[in-house]
Design an enzyme around this catalytic site. Sequence first.
Site, PDB file in Angstrom:
ATOM      1  N   ASN A 125      12.254  50.407  16.388  1.00  0.00           N
ATOM      2  CA  ASN A 125      11.401  51.031  16.490  1.00  0.00           C
ATOM      3  C   ASN A 125      11.915  51.234  14.999  1.00  0.00           C
ATOM      4  OD1 ASN A 125       9.880  53.617  15.021  1.00  0.00           O
ATOM      5  ND2 ASN A 125      11.058  55.067  16.284  1.00  0.00           N
ATOM      6  N   TRP A 126      12.101  51.058  14.075  1.00  0.00           N
ATOM      7  CA  TRP A 126      13.176  50.702  12.711  1.00  0.00           C
ATOM      8  C   TRP A 126      13.539  52.515  12.069  1.00  0.00           C
ATOM      9  CZ3 TRP A 126      11.637  46.420   9.318  1.00  0.00           C
ATOM     10  CH2 TRP A 126      11.923  44.902  10.212  1.00  0.00           C
ATOM     11  N   HIS A 149       5.703  60.018  18.711  1.00  0.00           N
ATOM     12  CA  HIS A 149       7.556  59.897  19.369  1.00  0.00           C
ATOM     13  C   HIS A 149       7.633  61.437  19.118  1.00  0.00           C
ATOM     14  CE1 HIS A 149      11.061  59.190  18.000  1.00  0.00           C
ATOM     15  NE2 HIS A 149      10.628  57.528  19.095  1.00  0.00           N
ATOM     16  N   GLU A 156       9.778  62.184  17.750  1.00  0.00           N
ATOM     17  CA  GLU A 156      10.816  63.044  16.847  1.00  0.00           C
ATOM     18  C   GLU A 156       9.306  63.075  15.547  1.00  0.00           C
ATOM     19  OE1 GLU A 156      13.033  59.104  14.981  1.00  0.00           O
ATOM     20  OE2 GLU A 156      14.487  59.571  16.137  1.00  0.00           O
ATOM     21  N   SER A 199      18.311  55.051  23.505  1.00  0.00           N
ATOM     22  CA  SER A 199      19.428  54.203  23.411  1.00  0.00           C
ATOM     23  C   SER A 199      19.465  52.857  24.350  1.00  0.00           C
ATOM     24  CB  SER A 199      21.078  55.341  24.049  1.00  0.00           C
ATOM     25  OG  SER A 199      20.899  56.262  23.045  1.00  0.00           O
TER      26      SER A 199
HETATM   27  C1  PEP Z   1      13.525  55.088  19.732  1.00  0.00           C
HETATM   28  O1  PEP Z   1      13.512  55.047  18.812  1.00  0.00           O
HETATM   29  O2  PEP Z   1      12.816  55.078  20.274  1.00  0.00           O
HETATM   30  C2  PEP Z   1      14.983  55.050  20.294  1.00  0.00           C
HETATM   31  C3  PEP Z   1      14.513  54.866  21.836  1.00  0.00           C
HETATM   32  O3  PEP Z   1      15.624  55.574  19.463  1.00  0.00           O
HETATM   33  P1  PEP Z   1      17.038  54.681  20.294  1.00  0.00           P
HETATM   34  O4  PEP Z   1      17.222  53.310  20.696  1.00  0.00           O
HETATM   35  O5  PEP Z   1      18.239  54.473  18.813  1.00  0.00           O
HETATM   36  O6  PEP Z   1      17.576  55.626  20.849  1.00  0.00           O
END
Ligand code: PEP
Length: 291
Positions: A12-13, A111, A113, A250
């Site tokens: 996921n960019w 998501h 966000e 992460s």
């Molecule tokens: C995501 O964007 O869904 C995500 C899990 O980000 P990250 O891997 O940076 O925690």
Amino acid sequence: MSKPRGVFVAGNWKMNHGPAAARAFLDGLARLGFPSDAVRRASGGRALQSAVLVPAVSLEVARASVAQHGWSDLLQVGSQNTHFEASGAFTGEVSAPLLKEIGIELSLVGHSERRQHFGETDESAGKRTASLLSQGFEVILCIGETRPEREAGQTEAVLSRQLGEVFRAAGAWMKSKGLEFSRTHWARLTLAYEPVWAIGTGLTATPEQAQEAHAFIRQWLRGAGTAGGAAAGALSVPPAETTAILYGGSVTPENFAGLLACPDVDGGLVGGASLKPESFLKLIETGAQAI
Ligand code: PEP
């Protein structure tokens, strides 16, 4: 096979990599030797699935670049968000028919966000999921608890509530269109468990925490999918045993193999570590080795 549902690695960019950077990323992947023989073998029959979820402005270039590299069967390009209506007064949104015009048939939905900053809810995520599945899209649907919810011991209650509300809204949307979910629809759905406290924070869930949540989600699907569960909640849900559940939060090339060793973790939804071709390639190679 040690991973009965295969492995899915989705990057996921977020709001990164415009068209020039998207092309440079994919060219970089090619320079690094993607796809290796192991990846090509694992991708046959879709035991290994890989995707990049890119900003709307980069979708067309990324799709064309993937095709030019001859990777259309190996690396999908998907949208980070898609509206449930086909067209209309929804400023700033894109729809499934608009995406199909440029060859995109995969979308992330719900998501955290989108929920945190743009008012996405379980209900709107459910409608988006149903609309997309009914239009032939593949969907990665995200759920997960916040840090205060985990600390209050509410993780399972939150996951139950999210699953219930999403699938109730999805079912209602289908009914309003005179449609019903079939096996073919559900075969295109992937779930992603993303504990909000682990996203972009460097705080990965331990493999034990991830497995516990994934097993709970699968158990919830089993229960809701039974005659009693369905009758009680009038819910149509994806099949528990065949629906892939990705972990997100992460994920790095260093911790991915440990997460994939969990029986109910079927892949990763990866933000930060998907932005550089080097680390994304390592994640895909790790996925291929886990199969
Ligand atoms: C995501 O964007 O869904 C995500 C899990 O980000 P990250 O891997 O940076 O925690």
